[in-house]
Design an enzyme around this catalytic site. Structure first.
Site, PDB file in Angstrom:
ATOM      1  CE  LYS A   1      -1.958   2.969   1.973  1.00 47.34           C
ATOM      2  NZ  LYS A   1      -1.655   4.358   1.612  1.00 47.34           N
TER       3      LYS A   1
ATOM      4  CD  GLU B   1      12.189   3.914   9.368  1.00 46.50           C
ATOM      5  OE1 GLU B   1      11.961   4.845  10.183  1.00 46.50           O
ATOM      6  OE2 GLU B   1      12.394   4.093   8.164  1.00 46.50           O
TER       7      GLU B   1
ATOM      8  CB  CYS C   1      12.607   8.629   9.207  1.00 45.82           C
ATOM      9  SG  CYS C   1      13.546   7.482   8.202  1.00 45.82           S
TER      10      CYS C   1
ATOM     11  CD  GLU D   1       9.748  12.360  11.885  1.00 51.79           C
ATOM     12  OE1 GLU D   1       8.619  11.860  11.910  1.00 51.79           O
ATOM     13  OE2 GLU D   1      10.764  11.743  11.527  1.00 51.79           O
TER      14      GLU D   1
END
Ligand code: NAI
Ligand code: MG
Length: 501
Positions: free
Chosen positions: A192, A268, A302, A399
Protein backbone atom coordinates in the site's frame (compact mmCIF):
# COMPACT_ATOMS: atom_id res chain seq x y z
CA UNK A 1 0.27 18.14 -17.62
CA UNK A 2 -2.04 15.21 -18.23
CA UNK A 3 -2.03 11.47 -18.23
CA UNK A 4 -2.71 10.99 -21.91
CA UNK A 5 0.28 12.50 -23.56
CA UNK A 6 3.90 13.30 -23.03
CA UNK A 7 4.56 16.74 -21.67
CA UNK A 8 7.52 18.93 -21.08
CA UNK A 9 8.83 19.01 -17.56
CA UNK A 10 11.55 21.51 -17.10
CA UNK A 11 15.27 21.68 -17.76
CA UNK A 12 14.55 19.93 -21.05
CA UNK A 13 13.28 16.77 -19.40
CA UNK A 14 10.25 15.19 -21.05
CA UNK A 15 7.65 13.82 -18.69
CA UNK A 16 6.44 10.57 -20.19
CA UNK A 17 2.81 9.58 -20.49
CA UNK A 18 1.67 8.06 -17.19
CA UNK A 19 0.98 4.43 -18.06
CA UNK A 20 -0.13 2.76 -14.84
CA UNK A 21 -2.92 4.16 -12.70
CA UNK A 22 -4.94 1.11 -11.67
CA UNK A 23 -4.64 -1.35 -8.82
CA UNK A 24 -2.38 -4.31 -9.50
CA UNK A 25 -4.05 -7.46 -8.21
CA UNK A 26 -3.25 -11.02 -9.21
CA UNK A 27 -1.07 -9.89 -12.08
CA UNK A 28 -3.67 -7.57 -13.63
CA UNK A 29 -4.23 -3.85 -13.57
CA UNK A 30 -7.83 -3.39 -12.41
CA UNK A 31 -10.18 -0.59 -11.42
CA UNK A 32 -11.16 -0.35 -7.78
CA UNK A 33 -14.32 -2.28 -6.95
CA UNK A 34 -16.06 0.96 -5.99
CA UNK A 35 -14.88 2.59 -9.22
CA UNK A 36 -13.46 5.44 -7.17
CA UNK A 37 -10.25 7.27 -8.06
CA UNK A 38 -8.15 9.94 -6.38
CA UNK A 39 -5.90 12.68 -7.67
CA UNK A 40 -2.15 12.61 -7.31
CA UNK A 41 -0.65 16.07 -7.44
CA UNK A 42 2.63 17.63 -8.44
CA UNK A 43 3.92 19.57 -5.42
CA UNK A 44 5.90 21.91 -7.68
CA UNK A 45 2.71 23.57 -8.91
CA UNK A 46 -0.18 21.90 -7.01
CA UNK A 47 -1.55 20.60 -10.34
CA UNK A 48 -3.17 17.21 -10.79
CA UNK A 49 -0.81 14.78 -12.56
CA UNK A 50 -3.39 12.08 -13.05
CA UNK A 51 -6.08 10.14 -11.20
CA UNK A 52 -5.35 6.77 -9.69
CA UNK A 53 -7.65 3.93 -8.63
CA UNK A 54 -8.68 4.30 -5.00
CA UNK A 55 -8.49 0.92 -3.31
CA UNK A 56 -10.52 0.25 -0.20
CA UNK A 57 -11.41 -2.69 2.06
CA UNK A 58 -12.95 -4.76 -0.78
CA UNK A 59 -9.88 -4.32 -2.96
CA UNK A 60 -7.63 -5.25 -0.06
CA UNK A 61 -9.77 -8.40 0.39
CA UNK A 62 -9.31 -9.26 -3.25
CA UNK A 63 -5.54 -8.63 -3.13
CA UNK A 64 -5.17 -10.69 0.05
CA UNK A 65 -7.09 -13.54 -1.59
CA UNK A 66 -4.72 -13.45 -4.56
CA UNK A 67 -1.68 -13.36 -2.29
CA UNK A 68 -3.06 -16.22 -0.16
CA UNK A 69 -3.64 -18.41 -3.22
CA UNK A 70 -0.15 -17.61 -4.52
CA UNK A 71 1.22 -18.61 -1.14
CA UNK A 72 -0.84 -21.75 -0.58
CA UNK A 73 -0.58 -23.23 -4.04
CA UNK A 74 1.61 -21.00 -6.18
CA UNK A 75 5.11 -21.53 -7.50
CA UNK A 76 6.92 -18.70 -5.70
CA UNK A 77 7.25 -20.16 -2.19
CA UNK A 78 7.92 -23.61 -3.67
CA UNK A 79 10.65 -22.80 -6.16
CA UNK A 80 14.28 -22.93 -5.08
CA UNK A 81 15.85 -19.82 -3.63
CA UNK A 82 18.18 -19.85 -6.62
CA UNK A 83 15.26 -19.53 -9.04
CA UNK A 84 13.64 -16.77 -6.97
CA UNK A 85 16.98 -14.98 -6.90
CA UNK A 86 17.32 -15.16 -10.69
CA UNK A 87 13.89 -13.60 -11.18
CA UNK A 88 14.72 -10.87 -8.68
CA UNK A 89 17.97 -10.18 -10.57
CA UNK A 90 15.96 -9.79 -13.76
CA UNK A 91 13.58 -7.45 -11.93
CA UNK A 92 16.57 -5.33 -10.87
CA UNK A 93 17.86 -5.21 -14.46
CA UNK A 94 14.47 -3.99 -15.70
CA UNK A 95 14.42 -1.23 -13.09
CA UNK A 96 17.88 -0.17 -14.15
CA UNK A 97 16.72 0.01 -17.76
CA UNK A 98 13.84 2.30 -16.77
CA UNK A 99 15.75 4.35 -14.19
CA UNK A 100 15.17 7.68 -15.90
CA UNK A 101 11.40 7.23 -16.23
CA UNK A 102 11.08 6.00 -12.64
CA UNK A 103 13.12 8.94 -11.36
CA UNK A 104 10.83 11.31 -13.27
CA UNK A 105 7.77 9.72 -11.64
CA UNK A 106 9.19 10.23 -8.14
CA UNK A 107 10.18 13.80 -8.99
CA UNK A 108 6.76 14.88 -10.25
CA UNK A 109 4.85 12.92 -7.62
CA UNK A 110 7.08 13.72 -4.64
CA UNK A 111 8.95 16.93 -5.46
CA UNK A 112 12.26 15.14 -5.06
CA UNK A 113 15.42 16.34 -6.78
CA UNK A 114 15.53 14.49 -10.10
CA UNK A 115 19.29 13.93 -10.27
CA UNK A 116 19.27 12.45 -6.77
CA UNK A 117 16.37 10.15 -7.62
CA UNK A 118 18.16 9.00 -10.71
CA UNK A 119 21.65 8.69 -9.26
CA UNK A 120 20.95 7.65 -5.67
CA UNK A 121 17.38 6.45 -5.04
CA UNK A 122 16.94 4.21 -8.07
CA UNK A 123 20.46 2.68 -7.91
CA UNK A 124 19.90 1.97 -4.19
CA UNK A 125 16.61 0.34 -5.11
CA UNK A 126 18.37 -1.89 -7.64
CA UNK A 127 21.10 -2.66 -5.12
CA UNK A 128 18.52 -3.75 -2.54
CA UNK A 129 16.90 -6.18 -4.97
CA UNK A 130 20.24 -7.65 -6.03
CA UNK A 131 21.46 -7.94 -2.44
CA UNK A 132 18.42 -9.97 -1.39
CA UNK A 133 18.36 -11.88 -4.69
CA UNK A 134 21.82 -13.12 -3.79
CA UNK A 135 20.59 -14.13 -0.35
CA UNK A 136 17.51 -16.04 -1.54
CA UNK A 137 19.40 -19.33 -1.99
CA UNK A 138 21.21 -19.04 1.34
CA UNK A 139 18.20 -19.41 3.59
CA UNK A 140 18.46 -22.61 5.58
CA UNK A 141 17.82 -24.05 8.99
CA UNK A 142 20.00 -26.03 11.37
CA UNK A 143 20.40 -29.65 12.40
CA UNK A 144 20.23 -30.23 16.13
CA UNK A 145 21.34 -33.06 18.34
CA UNK A 146 18.84 -33.22 21.19
CA UNK A 147 18.97 -34.67 24.66
CA UNK A 148 18.25 -38.41 24.66
CA UNK A 149 17.72 -40.31 21.47
CA UNK A 150 16.33 -37.50 19.41
CA UNK A 151 17.51 -35.36 16.60
CA UNK A 152 15.93 -32.23 15.26
CA UNK A 153 16.20 -29.85 12.41
CA UNK A 154 14.74 -26.45 11.69
CA UNK A 155 13.04 -25.33 8.52
CA UNK A 156 12.76 -21.70 7.59
CA UNK A 157 9.46 -21.19 5.86
CA UNK A 158 7.95 -18.07 4.31
CA UNK A 159 6.02 -16.24 7.02
CA UNK A 160 3.01 -15.85 4.73
CA UNK A 161 1.04 -12.97 3.28
CA UNK A 162 2.72 -9.66 4.05
CA UNK A 163 1.25 -6.15 4.04
CA UNK A 164 3.80 -3.43 3.34
CA UNK A 165 2.70 0.12 4.10
CA UNK A 166 5.11 2.79 2.95
CA UNK A 167 5.33 6.59 3.05
CA UNK A 168 5.96 9.16 0.35
CA UNK A 169 9.44 10.49 1.10
CA UNK A 170 11.37 7.66 -0.62
CA UNK A 171 8.73 5.99 -2.81
CA UNK A 172 11.19 3.77 -4.69
CA UNK A 173 13.74 2.89 -2.05
CA UNK A 174 11.18 2.11 0.63
CA UNK A 175 9.16 -0.05 -1.76
CA UNK A 176 12.22 -2.27 -2.19
CA UNK A 177 13.45 -2.04 1.40
CA UNK A 178 10.22 -3.86 2.21
CA UNK A 179 9.57 -6.02 -0.84
CA UNK A 180 13.08 -7.39 -1.53
CA UNK A 181 13.67 -9.46 1.64
CA UNK A 182 10.05 -10.62 1.62
CA UNK A 183 10.40 -11.85 -1.97
CA UNK A 184 13.68 -13.58 -1.13
CA UNK A 185 11.95 -15.34 1.78
CA UNK A 186 9.24 -16.69 -0.56
CA UNK A 187 6.41 -14.61 0.87
CA UNK A 188 3.53 -13.12 -1.10
CA UNK A 189 2.48 -9.54 -0.48
CA UNK A 190 0.36 -6.47 -0.85
CA UNK A 191 2.03 -3.06 -1.01
CA UNK A 192 0.00 0.00 0.00
CA UNK A 193 2.02 2.99 -1.24
CA UNK A 194 1.42 6.44 0.17
CA UNK A 195 -1.51 8.28 -1.41
CA UNK A 196 0.83 11.16 -2.28
CA UNK A 197 3.19 9.01 -4.39
CA UNK A 198 1.41 6.08 -6.04
CA UNK A 199 2.96 6.32 -9.52
CA UNK A 200 6.33 4.57 -9.25
CA UNK A 201 4.81 1.76 -7.15
CA UNK A 202 2.42 0.89 -9.99
CA UNK A 203 5.30 0.97 -12.46
CA UNK A 204 7.20 -1.45 -10.21
CA UNK A 205 4.16 -3.75 -10.27
CA UNK A 206 4.29 -3.80 -14.06
CA UNK A 207 8.03 -4.58 -14.07
CA UNK A 208 7.51 -7.37 -11.53
CA UNK A 209 5.23 -9.12 -14.00
CA UNK A 210 7.70 -8.60 -16.83
CA UNK A 211 10.49 -10.06 -14.71
CA UNK A 212 8.46 -13.25 -14.21
CA UNK A 213 7.22 -12.84 -10.65
CA UNK A 214 4.10 -15.05 -10.66
CA UNK A 215 0.65 -13.48 -10.46
CA UNK A 216 -0.59 -12.85 -6.93
CA UNK A 217 2.90 -12.68 -5.38
CA UNK A 218 3.26 -8.90 -5.51
CA UNK A 219 0.04 -6.86 -5.44
CA UNK A 220 -0.13 -3.09 -5.24
CA UNK A 221 -3.24 -1.41 -3.86
CA UNK A 222 -3.17 2.37 -4.06
CA UNK A 223 -5.47 4.30 -1.75
CA UNK A 224 -5.67 6.07 1.58
CA UNK A 225 -4.31 5.08 4.96
CA UNK A 226 -7.51 5.15 6.97
CA UNK A 227 -9.28 2.91 4.42
CA UNK A 228 -6.95 0.64 2.41
CA UNK A 229 -4.09 0.83 4.93
CA UNK A 230 -6.33 0.17 7.92
CA UNK A 231 -8.03 -2.76 6.12
CA UNK A 232 -4.64 -4.38 5.56
CA UNK A 233 -3.70 -3.98 9.24
CA UNK A 234 -6.92 -5.53 10.55
CA UNK A 235 -7.19 -8.28 7.92
CA UNK A 236 -7.51 -11.76 9.44
CA UNK A 237 -5.58 -13.37 6.59
CA UNK A 238 -2.51 -11.11 6.57
CA UNK A 239 0.39 -12.58 8.56
CA UNK A 240 2.50 -9.49 9.00
CA UNK A 241 2.44 -5.77 8.43
CA UNK A 242 5.72 -4.03 7.80
CA UNK A 243 5.17 -0.30 8.21
CA UNK A 244 7.19 2.87 7.70
CA UNK A 245 5.59 6.19 8.58
CA UNK A 246 4.50 8.30 11.50
CA UNK A 247 4.60 7.21 15.13
CA UNK A 248 0.87 7.91 15.49
CA UNK A 249 -0.04 5.56 12.65
CA UNK A 250 2.52 3.01 13.90
CA UNK A 251 0.47 2.85 17.09
CA UNK A 252 -2.72 2.27 15.05
CA UNK A 253 -1.02 -0.51 13.10
CA UNK A 254 -0.12 -2.31 16.33
CA UNK A 255 -3.60 -1.80 17.74
CA UNK A 256 -5.22 -3.22 14.61
CA UNK A 257 -2.86 -6.21 14.69
CA UNK A 258 -3.68 -6.82 18.35
CA UNK A 259 -7.41 -6.60 17.75
CA UNK A 260 -7.43 -8.88 14.70
CA UNK A 261 -5.25 -11.95 14.25
CA UNK A 262 -2.16 -10.90 16.27
CA UNK A 263 -0.25 -10.56 13.04
CA UNK A 264 3.45 -9.73 13.26
CA UNK A 265 4.29 -6.07 13.08
CA UNK A 266 7.50 -4.22 12.36
CA UNK A 267 7.62 -0.44 12.56
CA UNK A 268 10.07 2.12 11.23
CA UNK A 269 8.81 5.42 12.62
CA UNK A 270 9.96 8.94 13.06
CA UNK A 271 13.10 10.43 14.54
CA UNK A 272 14.70 13.55 15.96
CA UNK A 273 18.27 12.78 15.06
CA UNK A 274 21.07 14.59 16.91
CA UNK A 275 24.31 15.49 15.17
CA UNK A 276 27.07 16.25 17.68
CA UNK A 277 30.00 18.34 16.50
CA UNK A 278 33.10 18.58 18.66
CA UNK A 279 35.62 21.43 18.82
CA UNK A 280 38.28 19.55 16.88
CA UNK A 281 36.07 19.12 13.79
CA UNK A 282 37.02 20.64 10.46
CA UNK A 283 34.62 23.55 10.35
CA UNK A 284 33.79 23.53 6.65
CA UNK A 285 33.27 19.81 6.57
CA UNK A 286 31.06 19.98 9.67
CA UNK A 287 28.89 22.80 8.35
CA UNK A 288 28.52 21.03 5.03
CA UNK A 289 27.60 17.72 6.63
CA UNK A 290 25.12 19.33 9.02
CA UNK A 291 23.30 21.12 6.21
CA UNK A 292 23.07 17.95 4.22
CA UNK A 293 21.87 16.15 7.35
CA UNK A 294 19.11 18.66 8.00
CA UNK A 295 18.06 19.74 4.51
CA UNK A 296 18.55 16.68 2.29
CA UNK A 297 15.29 15.63 0.61
CA UNK A 298 13.82 18.94 1.97
CA UNK A 299 14.15 17.57 5.49
CA UNK A 300 11.59 14.90 4.64
CA UNK A 301 13.60 11.99 5.92
CA UNK A 302 13.13 10.06 9.11
CA UNK A 303 16.83 10.38 10.01
CA UNK A 304 17.09 14.13 9.28
CA UNK A 305 19.82 15.59 11.51
CA UNK A 306 17.46 18.23 12.80
CA UNK A 307 19.17 18.78 16.19
CA UNK A 308 22.73 19.98 15.69
CA UNK A 309 24.81 20.25 18.88
CA UNK A 310 28.00 22.26 18.48
CA UNK A 311 30.73 22.47 21.10
CA UNK A 312 31.27 25.95 22.49
CA UNK A 313 34.78 26.49 21.09
CA UNK A 314 33.60 26.52 17.47
CA UNK A 315 29.97 27.50 18.04
CA UNK A 316 30.10 31.14 16.92
CA UNK A 317 32.11 30.40 13.79
CA UNK A 318 29.79 27.49 13.04
CA UNK A 319 26.70 29.67 13.30
CA UNK A 320 28.13 32.24 10.94
CA UNK A 321 29.12 29.72 8.27
CA UNK A 322 25.85 27.82 8.60
CA UNK A 323 23.75 30.88 7.92
CA UNK A 324 25.88 31.78 4.92
CA UNK A 325 25.62 28.28 3.48
CA UNK A 326 21.87 27.94 4.11
CA UNK A 327 21.31 31.19 2.24
CA UNK A 328 23.23 29.83 -0.73
CA UNK A 329 21.08 26.73 -1.06
CA UNK A 330 18.89 26.92 -4.14
CA UNK A 331 15.22 26.14 -3.66
CA UNK A 332 13.17 25.57 -6.78
CA UNK A 333 12.19 23.19 -9.56
CA UNK A 334 13.76 19.81 -8.71
CA UNK A 335 14.36 19.05 -12.40
CA UNK A 336 16.80 21.96 -12.53
CA UNK A 337 20.35 20.73 -11.94
CA UNK A 338 21.26 23.85 -9.94
CA UNK A 339 18.53 23.20 -7.39
CA UNK A 340 19.30 21.66 -3.98
CA UNK A 341 15.79 21.57 -2.61
CA UNK A 342 12.36 21.01 -4.15
CA UNK A 343 8.88 21.53 -2.70
CA UNK A 344 7.48 19.82 0.40
CA UNK A 345 5.29 16.88 -0.49
CA UNK A 346 1.83 18.40 -0.02
CA UNK A 347 -0.24 21.14 1.54
CA UNK A 348 -0.61 19.30 4.84
CA UNK A 349 3.14 18.88 5.32
CA UNK A 350 3.83 22.41 4.03
CA UNK A 351 1.46 23.85 6.63
CA UNK A 352 2.83 21.60 9.35
CA UNK A 353 6.39 22.84 8.74
CA UNK A 354 5.28 26.49 8.68
CA UNK A 355 3.38 25.92 11.93
CA UNK A 356 6.55 24.58 13.55
CA UNK A 357 8.49 27.60 12.38
CA UNK A 358 5.89 29.76 14.17
CA UNK A 359 6.17 27.60 17.31
CA UNK A 360 9.94 28.12 17.21
CA UNK A 361 9.57 31.91 17.09
CA UNK A 362 6.90 31.93 19.81
CA UNK A 363 8.79 29.62 22.15
CA UNK A 364 11.81 31.92 22.25
CA UNK A 365 14.20 30.30 19.77
CA UNK A 366 16.19 32.69 17.57
CA UNK A 367 15.43 32.51 13.85
CA UNK A 368 18.81 32.95 12.15
CA UNK A 369 17.77 32.48 8.54
CA UNK A 370 14.86 31.27 6.39
CA UNK A 371 11.42 30.73 7.84
CA UNK A 372 9.48 31.87 4.81
CA UNK A 373 7.86 30.25 1.80
CA UNK A 374 9.27 30.75 -1.70
CA UNK A 375 7.44 31.33 -4.96
CA UNK A 376 3.76 31.92 -5.49
CA UNK A 377 2.77 28.34 -6.18
CA UNK A 378 3.99 24.97 -4.99
CA UNK A 379 5.08 24.04 -1.50
CA UNK A 380 8.54 25.61 -1.26
CA UNK A 381 10.08 26.60 2.09
CA UNK A 382 13.41 28.30 2.70
CA UNK A 383 16.15 26.37 4.47
CA UNK A 384 15.58 27.51 8.03
CA UNK A 385 17.94 27.67 11.00
CA UNK A 386 17.06 28.36 14.61
CA UNK A 387 19.48 28.89 17.48
CA UNK A 388 18.81 28.88 21.24
CA UNK A 389 16.60 25.83 21.00
CA UNK A 390 16.16 23.33 23.81
CA UNK A 391 14.74 19.82 23.97
CA UNK A 392 11.52 20.97 25.67
CA UNK A 393 10.49 23.25 22.83
CA UNK A 394 8.23 21.79 20.17
CA UNK A 395 10.89 22.37 17.50
CA UNK A 396 13.47 20.63 19.70
CA UNK A 397 11.36 17.61 20.43
CA UNK A 398 8.91 16.85 17.59
CA UNK A 399 9.69 15.49 14.18
CA UNK A 400 9.12 18.45 11.84
CA UNK A 401 9.86 16.70 8.55
CA UNK A 402 10.90 19.86 6.79
CA UNK A 403 14.00 22.02 6.16
CA UNK A 404 14.35 23.25 9.73
CA UNK A 405 17.63 22.94 11.60
CA UNK A 406 18.02 23.68 15.31
CA UNK A 407 21.47 24.72 16.49
CA UNK A 408 22.43 24.15 20.12
CA UNK A 409 25.61 24.79 22.08
CA UNK A 410 27.24 22.35 24.52
CA UNK A 411 30.33 22.28 26.74
CA UNK A 412 31.20 18.71 27.75
CA UNK A 413 30.87 15.21 26.28
CA UNK A 414 28.54 14.27 29.15
CA UNK A 415 26.26 17.18 28.35
CA UNK A 416 26.21 16.28 24.64
CA UNK A 417 25.27 12.68 25.39
CA UNK A 418 22.56 13.69 27.82
CA UNK A 419 21.03 16.15 25.36
CA UNK A 420 21.27 13.76 22.42
CA UNK A 421 19.34 11.19 24.45
CA UNK A 422 16.72 13.67 25.67
CA UNK A 423 14.19 12.48 23.10
CA UNK A 424 11.59 9.77 22.80
CA UNK A 425 13.06 8.82 19.43
CA UNK A 426 16.18 6.79 18.65
CA UNK A 427 16.58 6.24 14.95
CA UNK A 428 20.06 7.61 14.28
CA UNK A 429 22.77 9.99 15.47
CA UNK A 430 25.82 11.65 13.98
CA UNK A 431 29.17 12.52 15.52
CA UNK A 432 31.86 14.72 14.04
CA UNK A 433 35.27 14.50 15.68
CA UNK A 434 38.77 13.24 14.95
CA UNK A 435 39.16 12.01 18.50
CA UNK A 436 38.66 8.24 18.53
CA UNK A 437 37.98 8.11 22.25
CA UNK A 438 35.17 10.62 21.95
CA UNK A 439 33.77 8.91 18.84
CA UNK A 440 33.66 5.50 20.56
CA UNK A 441 32.31 6.77 23.83
CA UNK A 442 29.52 8.78 22.25
CA UNK A 443 28.59 5.98 19.81
CA UNK A 444 28.07 3.59 22.68
CA UNK A 445 26.20 6.09 24.84
CA UNK A 446 23.68 7.44 22.38
CA UNK A 447 20.53 5.35 22.16
CA UNK A 448 19.93 5.05 18.45
CA UNK A 449 19.89 2.34 15.79
CA UNK A 450 22.48 3.90 13.47
CA UNK A 451 25.48 6.05 14.38
CA UNK A 452 27.34 7.92 11.65
CA UNK A 453 30.85 9.09 12.56
CA UNK A 454 32.24 11.80 10.28
CA UNK A 455 29.60 10.99 7.70
CA UNK A 456 25.82 11.06 7.43
CA UNK A 457 23.09 9.27 5.46
CA UNK A 458 25.30 6.36 4.49
CA UNK A 459 22.87 3.56 3.68
CA UNK A 460 23.77 0.17 2.37
CA UNK A 461 21.57 -2.90 1.92
CA UNK A 462 23.97 -4.85 4.16
CA UNK A 463 23.65 -2.39 7.05
CA UNK A 464 20.66 -2.98 9.38
CA UNK A 465 18.49 0.09 9.76
CA UNK A 466 15.81 0.75 12.36
CA UNK A 467 14.99 2.42 15.60
CA UNK A 468 15.48 2.35 19.31
CA UNK A 469 12.79 3.68 21.65
CA UNK A 470 9.71 5.14 19.92
CA UNK A 471 11.37 5.07 16.51
CA UNK A 472 10.09 1.53 16.17
CA UNK A 473 11.39 -2.02 16.03
CA UNK A 474 12.30 -4.69 13.52
CA UNK A 475 15.28 -3.80 11.34
CA UNK A 476 14.99 -3.13 7.64
CA UNK A 477 18.04 -3.87 5.45
CA UNK A 478 20.85 -6.19 6.45
CA UNK A 479 20.82 -9.93 6.02
CA UNK A 480 18.77 -10.40 9.17
CA UNK A 481 15.83 -8.50 7.68
CA UNK A 482 14.97 -11.74 5.83
CA UNK A 483 14.25 -13.33 9.22
CA UNK A 484 11.32 -10.93 9.64
CA UNK A 485 9.67 -12.71 6.75
CA UNK A 486 10.37 -16.28 7.85
CA UNK A 487 8.82 -18.72 10.27
CA UNK A 488 11.08 -21.23 11.99
CA UNK A 489 9.68 -24.74 12.27
CA UNK A 490 11.36 -27.36 14.50
CA UNK A 491 11.08 -30.97 13.35
CA UNK A 492 12.00 -33.64 15.89
CA UNK A 493 12.44 -37.35 15.41
CA UNK A 494 13.96 -40.22 17.45
CA UNK A 495 17.33 -41.51 16.37
CA UNK A 496 18.23 -44.92 17.67
CA UNK A 497 21.61 -45.60 19.24
CA UNK A 498 24.35 -45.54 16.75
CA UNK A 499 28.01 -46.40 17.32
CA UNK A 500 29.02 -43.31 15.35
CA UNK A 501 27.18 -40.69 17.42
P1 NAI B 1 1.43 8.53 7.76
O1 NAI B 1 2.05 7.73 8.83
O2 NAI B 1 -0.01 8.91 7.87
O3 NAI B 1 1.60 7.78 6.34
C1 NAI B 1 2.48 6.71 6.07
C2 NAI B 1 1.72 5.57 5.39
O4 NAI B 1 0.76 5.06 6.32
C3 NAI B 1 0.92 5.98 4.16
O5 NAI B 1 0.97 4.93 3.20
C4 NAI B 1 -0.49 6.12 4.70
O6 NAI B 1 -1.50 5.95 3.73
C5 NAI B 1 -0.51 5.00 5.72
N1 NAI B 1 -1.54 5.13 6.76
C6 NAI B 1 -2.07 6.28 7.28
N2 NAI B 1 -3.01 5.99 8.21
C7 NAI B 1 -3.08 4.65 8.29
C8 NAI B 1 -3.85 3.75 9.08
N3 NAI B 1 -4.75 4.17 9.95
N4 NAI B 1 -3.64 2.42 8.91
C9 NAI B 1 -2.73 1.97 8.04
N5 NAI B 1 -1.99 2.77 7.27
C10 NAI B 1 -2.15 4.10 7.38
O7 NAI B 1 2.30 9.83 7.59
P2 NAI B 1 1.87 11.25 6.98
O8 NAI B 1 0.57 11.75 7.56
O9 NAI B 1 1.92 11.12 5.53
O10 NAI B 1 3.03 12.18 7.58
C11 NAI B 1 2.89 12.67 8.91
C12 NAI B 1 4.21 12.69 9.62
O11 NAI B 1 4.71 11.38 9.75
C13 NAI B 1 5.32 13.44 8.92
O12 NAI B 1 5.26 14.80 9.14
C14 NAI B 1 6.53 12.81 9.53
O13 NAI B 1 6.79 13.41 10.76
C15 NAI B 1 6.11 11.36 9.75
N6 NAI B 1 6.58 10.48 8.67
C16 NAI B 1 7.64 9.66 8.91
C17 NAI B 1 8.15 8.88 7.91
C18 NAI B 1 9.32 8.00 8.11
O14 NAI B 1 10.08 7.80 7.18
N7 NAI B 1 9.51 7.40 9.26
C19 NAI B 1 7.61 8.92 6.54
C20 NAI B 1 6.43 9.77 6.41
C21 NAI B 1 5.97 10.51 7.44
MG1 MG C 1 1.84 13.30 -5.64
Amino acid sequence: MGSNSESNGSAGIKIPKIQFTKLFINGQFVDSISGKTFETKDPRNEEVITVVAEGDKDDIDSAVKAARTALDSGAWPRMSGYERGRIMMKYADLIEEHAEELAILDTIDGGKVFSICKNIDIPHTVHLLRYYAGAADKIHGETLKLLGEFQGYTLKEPLGVIGHIIPWNFPSTLFFVKVSPALAAGCTMIVKPAEQTPLSALYYAHLAKQAGIPDGVLNVVTGFGSTAGAALCSHMDVDKVSFTGSTEVGRLVMEAAAKSNLKHVSLELGGKTPLIIFDDADLDMAVNLSQNAAFFNKGEICVAGSRVYVQEGIYDAFVEKSVEMAKSRVVGDPFNSEVHQGPQIDKKQFEKVLKYIEYGKNEGATLLTGGKTCGDKGYFIEPTIFADVNENMKIGKDEIFGPVLSLMKFKTIEEAIEKANATRYGLAAGIITNNLNIAHRVSRSVQAGTIWINCFFVFDPSCPFGGYKMSGFGKDQGLDAIEKYLNVKSIITPIYSSPWL
